[in-house]
Structure formats: structure tokens, C-alpha cells
Design an enzyme around this catalytic site. Structure first.
Site, PDB file in Angstrom:
ATOM      1  N   ALA A   1      43.884  39.625  38.419  1.00  0.00           N
ATOM      2  CA  ALA A   1      43.177  38.360  38.189  1.00  0.00           C
ATOM      3  C   ALA A   1      43.566  37.772  36.842  1.00  0.00           C
ATOM      4  CB  ALA A   1      41.669  38.579  38.249  1.00  0.00           C
ATOM      5  N   ASP A   2      43.479  36.452  36.766  1.00  0.00           N
ATOM      6  CA  ASP A   2      43.739  35.749  35.510  1.00  0.00           C
ATOM      7  C   ASP A   2      42.824  34.539  35.451  1.00  0.00           C
ATOM      8  OD1 ASP A   2      45.337  35.371  33.050  1.00  0.00           O
ATOM      9  OD2 ASP A   2      45.928  33.506  34.040  1.00  0.00           O
ATOM     10  N   THR A   3      42.119  34.389  34.343  1.00  0.00           N
ATOM     11  CA  THR A   3      41.172  33.287  34.169  1.00  0.00           C
ATOM     12  C   THR A   3      41.590  32.425  32.991  1.00  0.00           C
ATOM     13  OG1 THR A   3      39.370  34.672  35.011  1.00  0.00           O
ATOM     14  CG2 THR A   3      38.740  32.691  33.777  1.00  0.00           C
TER      15      THR A   3
ATOM     16  N   THR B   1      40.190  30.893  38.112  1.00  0.00           N
ATOM     17  CA  THR B   1      40.594  32.290  38.183  1.00  0.00           C
ATOM     18  C   THR B   1      41.522  32.447  39.374  1.00  0.00           C
ATOM     19  OG1 THR B   1      38.542  33.089  37.194  1.00  0.00           O
ATOM     20  CG2 THR B   1      39.849  34.699  38.411  1.00  0.00           C
ATOM     21  N   GLY B   2      42.733  32.901  39.090  1.00  0.00           N
ATOM     22  CA  GLY B   2      43.673  33.249  40.144  1.00  0.00           C
ATOM     23  C   GLY B   2      43.482  34.716  40.479  1.00  0.00           C
TER      24      GLY B   2
END
Length: 186
Positions: A67-69, A103-104
Site C-alpha cells: 500500500a501507498d498513501t 491509497t493505492g
């Protein structure tokens, strides 16, 4: 089947644990991309995929979550501030305005089956004067948080309203992650 969270974020771990999912944490060694020219959803998804892929290579029998935010305002991504001064500048920029938190997420299942998606939440900040910013920064360590704030830590001092997933702002759209995991059980 084993579930792995490819993240050093204690907030993501707390969110998954609260959802009742048994998982292991393996911190991803992947380097994030910082490309302001990429669309926000694509940038977050790409970084999530990089993180998940770096861990999945060593754990082919597991389902890996990356995840990346990022916080976006005026088309510019705000990552984690590198200094207290940068955190202050981010809070000044967000003051009294709405911004988007993206978020990805990337799920990599055994056999290399990959699914990427993202969640968007709109956050409206309160008007913050210098005293409010200093009071908030005295309460919350913000250097490891996108946009220089943590909604889950004294968020009522700075956030007026959110439209969308609260957990997404914290760092992981848990309801969507759980739903997608249940579509193809572990």
C-alpha cells in the site's frame, strides 16, 4: 494460506489486526517513485505494486498486500515531511481547504496473480492559525505521515469533515481490502 503486509506502517498493521485478519509483517525494501507528473491514482498504485512485488518474490506461497498513501492538493502530492518546518508548511497549505487522500493497494496472490486498486477520500481541514499548528505538532509526531498529519491522532483539532473511507486516510482502505480478499479467500 499466509497473508503478508509489506509495510512498516504500524497504522496499517493496526487496521488489519482490527479487521480480524491474521497476518505477518515483512517490510518491503522497495524504493518509492516520486513523480509529480503521474496521475495520483497511478502513482499510489505503482508504489503499492513495487512494495508488494519486492516482498512477494521471497514469499510466493503467500498473499502479499502492498500500500501507498499520499495527500494531494492543487494536483501536487504531499508525502511525508522531512522536517518539522516542512510539516508546518504542509499544514499551512491544507488549512481551511479540501484535499484528497489516495491509497493505492496491490494484492499479489500465490501464482503471481496481481490486483491493484485505489481509494480516494476527501478531507476538509479547519482554518488553522500558527498557534493551532504549533499545538497540533506538539501533540503528534508527523514526520512519518503523508501530508504531515494523522487523522487518528487529535484529528478533531485539524479536520472539519471527511467524505469517504476514514481508514483510507489512516493508511489502508480496510473494508475494500477485506472484500477483495474474501472474493478469492486466502
Amino acid at each position: 494460506m499466509k497473508l503478508i503486509l509489506a509495510s512498516a506502517s504500524p497504522r496499517r498493521s493496526e487496521l488489519l489486526a482490527a479487521a480480524g485478519l491474521p497476518f505477518e509483517v515483512v517490510v518491503s525494501p522497495a524504493e518509492e517513485i516520486h513523480d509529480e507528473s503521474m496521475p495520483l491514482d497511478r502513482l499510489c498504485e505503482e508504489n503499492a505494486a513495487l512494495k508488494a512485488s519486492a516482498v512477494a518474490v521471497s514469499h510466493p506461497d503467500a498473499t502479499v498486500i502492498g500500500a501507498d498513501t499520499l495527500v494531494y492538493i492543487d494536483g501536487v502530492p504531499l508525502g511525508k515531511p522531512r522536517s518539522p518546518e516542512e510539516a508546518r508548511a504542509m499544514l499551512r497549505r491544507l488549512s481551511g481547504r479540501a484535499h484528497t487522500v489516495c491509497t493505492g493497494v496491490c494484492l499479489i496472490r500465490p501464482g503471481g496473480i496481481r490486483e491493484t486498486f485505489h481509494a480516494l477520500t476527501e478531507v476538509q481541514f479547519r482554518e488553522l492559525d500558527e498557534a493551532a499548528i504549533e499545538a497540533y505538532l506538539a501533540l503528534v509526531h508527523t514526520l512519518d505521515k503523508a501530508g504531515g498529519y494523522a487523522i487518528q491522532e487529535h484529528g478533531d483539532r485539524i479536520v472539519k469533515e471527511i467524505r469517504g473511507s476514514y481508514s483510507n486516510v489512516v493508511g489502508l482502505p480496510v473494508d475494500e481490502v477485506v472484500a477483495r480478499l474474501l472474493e478469492q479467500p486466502l
